[in-house]
Design a protein around this motif. Sequence first.
Motif, mmCIF file in Angstrom:
data_model
loop_
_atom_site.group_PDB
_atom_site.id
_atom_site.type_symbol
_atom_site.label_atom_id
_atom_site.label_comp_id
_atom_site.label_asym_id
_atom_site.label_seq_id
_atom_site.Cartn_x
_atom_site.Cartn_y
_atom_site.Cartn_z
ATOM 1 N N THR A 51 44.191 56.377 35.407
ATOM 2 C CA THR A 51 43.631 56.044 34.096
ATOM 3 C C THR A 51 43.856 57.154 33.081
ATOM 4 O O THR A 51 44.139 56.885 31.913
ATOM 5 C CB THR A 51 42.125 55.745 34.239
ATOM 6 O OG1 THR A 51 41.965 54.609 35.104
ATOM 7 C CG2 THR A 51 41.492 55.436 32.903
ATOM 8 N N GLY A 121 38.099 46.834 38.476
ATOM 9 C CA GLY A 121 39.045 46.667 37.383
ATOM 10 C C GLY A 121 38.669 45.536 36.461
ATOM 11 O O GLY A 121 37.485 45.231 36.280
ATOM 12 N N ASP A 159 36.892 44.152 42.691
ATOM 13 C CA ASP A 159 38.037 43.261 42.879
ATOM 14 C C ASP A 159 37.657 41.958 43.580
ATOM 15 O O ASP A 159 38.061 40.869 43.156
ATOM 16 C CB ASP A 159 39.129 43.967 43.689
ATOM 17 C CG ASP A 159 39.863 45.030 42.884
ATOM 18 O OD1 ASP A 159 39.811 44.971 41.640
ATOM 19 O OD2 ASP A 159 40.489 45.915 43.497
ATOM 20 N N SER A 183 42.478 50.064 36.290
ATOM 21 C CA SER A 183 41.875 50.407 37.586
ATOM 22 C C SER A 183 40.399 50.743 37.513
ATOM 23 O O SER A 183 39.828 51.226 38.495
ATOM 24 C CB SER A 183 42.639 51.585 38.207
ATOM 25 O OG SER A 183 42.603 52.711 37.347
#
Length: 300
Positions: A51, A121, A159, A183
């Motif tokens: 990131t 994410g 996720d 992410s």
Amino acid sequence: MKILFTFPGQGTQRAGMLQHLPDGEALLTRVRAVLGDETDRLDSDDALQHTRAVQLSLLISGVAWAHELIRRGVKPDIVSGLSIGAFPAAVVSGALDFSDALRLVALRGDLMEQAYPQGYGLTAITGLTLTHLETLLPGSQTYIANLNAETQIVIAGRDEDMARVAQKALEAGASKAIRLAVSVPSHCALLDKPAAELARAFESVRLSRPDCAYLSGSTARVIHDPEKIAEDLAFNMARTVQWYDTMVSANQRDARLAIEMPPGNVLTGLTLQAGWQGDAISLERNGVDVAGHLAKRLER
């Protein structure tokens, strides 16, 4: 009639995006003075898995291309950025010094990644309204992150939870559900603590009153006060992106040419979905000369 510069968020990045910047060597020299040797690796495939590098690359790219337009006489009346895009918008407006922005964005990326190093994410869902999508969220521990268009909404979370909501959305009639190249679970309460830490870092930075209108992508309002711009920048990682309303606001403020800074053209498509009444172009796709031509046409 006014000119709007827009600056994209994460997900638009790609390897090599800093290799052909206008006046690139001069700008990257300034970057090296702050970041050192890291500068030369920021836009590599490996670095862009993190990131910090993604956000720094988007900051540098946005500032470079906006300054090139300004050098050519295309000056913004309004600037606005989606998520990390708010930082180059603040630099170009004159509110935030570029070197300070580099330090703050490096910290921002580190704080976000350290809070959620893996397994979290963003997922973009197209084809459902907010009201419909919200009925699919209870019990999932996912959050509404971005209201990009009336039927283009991004959710944030773990996720596995996002995958379950995405499947429900497709079964309910969504046309797409795409896990984004981001992410961390941005723009929700999961980032309240990192945002508060970034706000403390802003206490040692002096911002100025902007030279043009700084339009917040979190509130869809123009902010003039330097302290309030600092607060907007610090906390936007934990606040829902209101991009649709932001573009409606720019339209209401008589903006009739929206120019999206590289990389990508995502914001251009979203701008057009907000009832835009003028021209909206991607600098990467349409080029500097087209931007200059359209800007001159506004003056007539």
